[in-house]
Write a protein that holds these residues in place. Structure first.
Motif: not given
Length: 488
Positions: A196, A224, A257
């Motif tokens: 992440k 992320g 994302d």
């Protein structure tokens, strides 16, 4: 005269179950030992060949008993299997096939990741597994460039564990430091490991450089991260074809994302690739990424293919990605093919729900073919969005844009899906110019007849000098059996 008796298939039965019926989470189905027998209308019977294409209902990441279905020529039978969470492994660094971890407590670093890679840097083995059982905050970039060595990072059980980047920079850099010093180091991320990033980074979350290799498996994620340069998720880069890099996404892995938001030109929200080989298979996803520019153009919300890149997609999906320019043009919300030496071969999986936003014009919410090669075969599907529209500022139809008459879609073999995609063209496209050409794996040729134009819709013609000038292709033109555009 003579009589011909035609025997028809009446039923199939699993007469011998596979040797393996109990699986650990993430383990692939093994059909060894499976025997399926067909019975015919004349009473005869015989074994029939069964492959993974005949199997449905198996999910290696769903714990518990499962019923697996075998389908052959419209007939079905089933057999049971069980997927069980494997015994919890002790966290630590394992060498080769060792069942107990190596002592790395004396190594430098603040985390198990730091200590494990510090140990690996001076050890002489070639295969390591790092098992984690907790979330980790990682400040320093792990630079892993040991030639011929494979490192796997996985979880102790099926619980998601996050390795969180703390501060600017990459979480991992895999491979050589430059073209003169390539390294065929390989990093495998599996289990339920999530890599992440942060909301305001100056780099991609993972860099694979000069001979390096990254494999994402299991339920792993790269997610992320918002970068101001060099892609949002994964940056694949080499300087020439001798030291190409590799990215593999399989099983239920995700690149999701991630965002590149820059004041320059945006190229690759999920992945930027140069001199690279990428494969996407299984149920893997490249989803909800974006390439966004405040002052320049934006291409490749999901994937940007630059020089000498192959993207091979046999399964999974590329979905929900966006290419967005606040001042200029945008293209390839899902995939952008931008160099003559770039090739995208799609034999399965789905590209869907991708889009572009722009000020001047948009080119291909789904796929932008500006240069290079786009090959379709098998069950490839670039699904047009129901109710989608091309406007003066956005295009959410998930279309395919052909950048010039030189770059057409290559069709290899047959296409099994009833609808494969929606094609847009520049306004200077002319009658009798091919949309589709036949491809035999080596050579391209025009269709004499039988081009699968019925599987493609015709979208809009786009005037690249005037964003307000676009019109429906299907109004004045149609696509004929030779793969060309004809006047209606």
């Amino acid at each position: 005269t003579f009589t011909v008796t035609v025997k028809e298939l009446s039923s199939i039965a699993v007469t011998t179950q596979p040797t393996k019926t109990i699986y650990s989470i993430g383990e692939a189905l093994d059909l060894t030992g499976l025997v399926v027998t067909a019975t015919y209308s004349d009473g005869s019977s015989a074994p029939v060949p069964i492959t993974a294409d005949n199997i449905s209902g198996f999910d290696s990441f769903e714990e518990g008993p499962q019923i697996v279905t075998v389908t052959y020529s419209g007939q079905t039978d089933t057999f049971p299997v069980t997927v069980a969470d494997p015994a919890v492994r002790e966290p630590g660094l394992y060498i080769g096939a060792d069942t107990t971890p190596t002592n790395i407590s004396g190594q430098a670093g603040d985390t198990i990741i730091d200590k494990a890679f510090a140990f690996i840097a001076t050890d002489t083995n070639t295969d390591y597994t790092i098992v984690i059982n907790e979330d980790i905050t990682q400040a320093a970039t792990i630079t892993y460039n040991k030639a011929g060595v494979t490192v796997t990072i996985t979880t102790a059980d099926s619980t998601e564990r996050t390795i969180q980047k703390d501060g600017n920079g990459r979480l991992f850099t895999v491979g050589g430091v430059d073209n003169a010093n390539p390294r065929n180091a390989k990093l495998v991320v599996g289990g339920s490991v999530t890599l992440k990033g942060i909301a305001a980074n100056n780099a991609a979350l993972v860099g694979v450089m000069h001979g390096g290799s990254l494999a994402l498996k299991g339920k792993s994620k790269v997610t992320g991260n918002t970068s101001s340069s060099n892609a949002g998720g994964v940056y694949l880069f080499a300087s020439n074809g001798n030291n190409k890099v590799t990215l593999t996404l399989d099983e239920n892995a995700e690149i999701s994302d991630n965002h590149q938001i820059t004041s320059g030109d945006a190229q690759g929200g999920g992945i930027f690739a140069q001199y690279a080989n990428i494969t996407l298979s299984g149920n893997a996803k490249i989803t909800n990424n974006s390439a966004e520019s405040n002052t320049g153009y934006a291409f490749g919300g999901g994937v940007y293919l630059n020089s000498t890149v192959t993207l091979t997609m046999s399964g999974g999906e590329i979905s929900g990605n966006l290419a967005k320019s606040a001042t200029s043009y945008a293209g390839g919300g899902g995939v952008s093919i931008n160099q003559t030496s770039a090739t995208f071969t799609m034999s399965g999986g789905e590209i869907k729900d991708n889009s572009v936003e722009f000020v001047t014009y948009g080119r291909g919410g789904g796929v932008y073919l500006g240069l290079g090669s786009f090959i379709l075969t098998g069950s490839a599907k670039i699904t047009p969005k129901t109710g989608g529209a091309y406007t003066t500022t956005a295009d959410d139809r998930n279309s395919i844009y052909l950048g010039s008459i030189t770059w057409t879609i290559r069709i290899q073999g047959t296409l099994s899906e009833p609808t494969v995609g929606l094609i847009d063209l520049p306004s200077n496209w002319t009658i009798a110019t091919p949309l589709l050409r036949s491809w035999d794996g080596t050579n391209e040729s025009n269709f004499a007849s039988g081009a699968p134009t019925d599987k493609f819709g015709l979208g809009v013609k786009i005037n690249l000098s005037d964003p307000y000038d676009f019109s429906a292709i299907a109004g004045p033109w149609t696509a004929s059996g030779n793969g060309r555009i004809d006047a209606k």
